[in-house]
Enzyme design. Structure first.
Site, PDB file in Angstrom:
ATOM      1  N   HIS A 233       0.866  -1.310   0.114  1.00  7.29           N
ATOM      2  CA  HIS A 233       0.001  -0.116   0.001  1.00  7.29           C
ATOM      3  C   HIS A 233       0.737   1.165   0.083  1.00  7.29           C
ATOM      4  O   HIS A 233       2.134   1.386   0.348  1.00  7.29           O
ATOM      5  CB  HIS A 233      -1.005   0.039   1.224  1.00  7.29           C
ATOM      6  CG  HIS A 233      -0.362   0.106   2.503  1.00  7.29           C
ATOM      7  ND1 HIS A 233      -0.021   1.475   3.045  1.00  7.29           N
ATOM      8  CD2 HIS A 233       0.226  -0.823   3.295  1.00  7.29           C
ATOM      9  CE1 HIS A 233       0.591   1.102   4.446  1.00  7.29           C
ATOM     10  NE2 HIS A 233       0.651  -0.187   4.388  1.00  7.29           N
TER      11      HIS A 233
ATOM     12  N   CYS B   1       2.577  -5.148   6.960  1.00 10.72           N
ATOM     13  CA  CYS B   1       2.314  -4.823   5.411  1.00 10.72           C
ATOM     14  C   CYS B   1       3.574  -4.078   4.957  1.00 10.72           C
ATOM     15  O   CYS B   1       4.165  -3.630   5.427  1.00 10.72           O
ATOM     16  CB  CYS B   1       0.699  -4.042   5.332  1.00 10.72           C
ATOM     17  SG  CYS B   1      -0.528  -5.157   5.704  1.00 10.72           S
TER      18      CYS B   1
END
Length: 528
Positions: free
Chosen positions: A407, A426
């Protein structure tokens, strides 16, 4: 020596494709020697002694010769047939490890995919048993991977440094060493440390100089660049830590690097994304092996590790909301709510409680957050899309059980850091738009311009990719740069330490060691 010789039964069985192999945690293993006569073009006694000498040098390949029951040379005179049989049995086990890796099965290490069929053992054992120079067979197996010779040279160099007493430590107290400064205690130590690799730095009167002169500054910059640090010549905390990392730790990592490269399956024959977690890099690799995109990434910190995994990038979400995982809510947001709940609310976070089976939004300023238990956190938190959203404007969806994704991020300043383990698991991207453009290739009606309009709309939307992309998150601390230069990154999650313990475990206990040690890789990761 007569061509009629004695070979281990298990070796003969392997040559014939017999199931007379034992299964262990690290894969099939040769059984204990039982001897039967076979006809083979046997090596002469001198060649067998050279084979024994080569096996005793397996440490050059990162292996421990003590694992292979190499018979003493004296046995060749008193029992030549027994010596040959025992030696070939030891060589057969070493050959298997050189071809397929000693630590063959590490639970959780899905990033290491071996393919024994790529280098089937039986033909090699046949050659070993019949070669006039069996030591050459071992040497060829040890250098099958194109990077093995470079890694072996670096391993030998570091072992020589360790044998000479290791690196000179640079005192870590006293703050950052700035270019142009004078320090009669630390500058000579810094010069001596770097002089191991660049002898010109300690030649003549310069060795004792207390001045941080331009030549030494340039040497520090070269060291920093090789370590993946910002090459600014300033010797601060991270540079000092790299300078003072024990040479033994680097030796361990090189042993792991050699073993990890053995018997690997070929990469998928399609465009793919590779993220090297301890190197903090993402690469988009085309079918022909060309790297078309290379960017910095931010990965999980040690307490919230980014897991190794294989998945596929299937979709892209624009302006994603963030459903805050409970661990992030308890450990990250609860302290902030206790300090200033209004600031949390202004950051786009919404707090929900469950009442009567329904989720109800509450005003965080009405809650006594100091009385809320972190162990039994009763709320659900969600962050709206926007400039402050932790996921930024783009989320790359790749289904996996760990709920890990790639992301965007609003924290762009963190990409200037050399060590970038800041996330909750992440992967944050330095160049999300470039990866977006590449991912959308082939998806009808989509290009960078349309994606930019979707982002500018500020509403949440998504698109399924016409061509999903394989994604591999792997953990490789040692890389070869330019074909001849070795770069060693810190073992940020301790996975190299776990791997080498599996390598050094006795064969019968490798299953237990691999299962226990590689559980380090299974630390739950969540969030951003």
């Amino acid at each position: 020596m007569s061509p009629k010789s004695l070979l281990p039964l298990a070796l003969v069985a392997a040559l014939a494709g017999s199931p007379a192999l034992s299964a262990s945690a690290a894969g099939p293993r040769l059984l204990a020697p039982q001897f039967v006569p076979v006809t083979a073009a046997a090596a002469d006694q001198a060649a067998l002694l050279r084979l024994a000498e080569r096996l005793r040098r397996l440490e050059e390949d990162g292996l421990d010769p003590r694992h292979y029951d190499i018979p003493p040379d004296g046995l060749a005179a008193s029992d030549p047939q027994g010596h040959q049989a025992a030696l070939l049995a030891a060589a057969g086990e070493a050959l298997e490890d050189l071809l397929h890796g000693r630590a063959r099965r590490m639970r959780g290490r899905v990033d290491i995919e071996r393919d024994p069929a790529a280098h089937p053992l039986a033909p090699w054992l046949t050659e070993l048993a019949t070669a006039a120079e069996p030591a050459a067979v071992i040497e060829r197996a040890a250098t099958l991977h194109p990077e093995a010779p470079v890694l072996r040279r670096e391993l030998a160099r570091l072992r020589a440094i360790a044998a000479a007493g290791g690196h000179v430590p640079v005192p870590a107290d006293g703050g950052t060493i700035e270019p142009g400064t004078t320090d009669p205690r630390r500058i000579p130590a810094l010069r001596a440390r770097l002089g191991v690799d660049e002898p010109a730095l300690v030649a003549g009167a310069a060795a004792a100089s207390p001045h941080y002169d331009p030549a030494l500054v340039e040497a520090v910059k070269r060291f920093q660049a090789a370590e993946g640090l910002e090459p600014d010549g300033r010797v601060g905390r991270l540079t000092l830590a790299a300078l003072n990392r024990p040479v033994e730790a680097r030796i361990l990592q090189l042993r792991v690097a050699l073993d990890m490269r053995r018997g690997l399956a070929r990469p998928v024959a399609e465009r793919r994304i590779e993220v090297n977690v301890p190197d903090y890099r993402l690469r988009l690799i085309e079918e022909d092996g060309r790297v078309s995109l290379d960017m910095a990434v931010i990965v999980g910190r040690a307490t919230r590790q980014t897991p190794v995994l294989r998945t596929r990038l299937t979709a892209v979400m624009f302006n994603p909301p963030w459903g805050v995982p409970q661990r992030n809510a308890r450990e990250d947001l609860l302290p902030r709510l206790r300090r200033d709940p209004r600031a949390v609310m202004e950051g786009g976070f919404r707090i929900y409680a469950v009442a009567g089976g329904a989720r109800v939004e509450i005003d965080p300023t009405t809650v006594d957050w100091h009385s809320v238990s972190a162990q039994r956190f009763p709320y659900v938190i969600r962050q709206d899309p926007g400039e402050a959203n932790a996921l930024g404007r783009i989320k790359f969806v790749m289904p996996n059980e760990e709920d890990i994704f790639l992301h965007d991020t609003p924290d762009r300043h963190l990409f200037r850091r050399a060590a970038r383990a800041f996330s909750s698991g992440c992967i944050r991207l330095e160049q999300p738009m470039e990866l977006l453009e590449a991912a959308l290739w082939g998806t009808p009606g989509w290009d960078r311009a349309r994606a930019s309009r979707a982002i500018a709309a500020r509403s949440t939307s998504s698109v399924q990719l016409a061509r999903s992309i394989p994604v591999r998150l792997h953990y490789t601390t040692v890389t070869v740069e330019g074909g001849n230069s070795v770069r060693i990154r810190p073992d940020i999650y301790g996975l190299d330490e776990a791997y080498v313990r599996a390598m050094d475990a006795p064969r019968q206990s490798q299953r237990r060691v691999a299962a226990v040690d590689s559980s380090v890789a299974a630390v739950p990761a969540a969030g951003r």
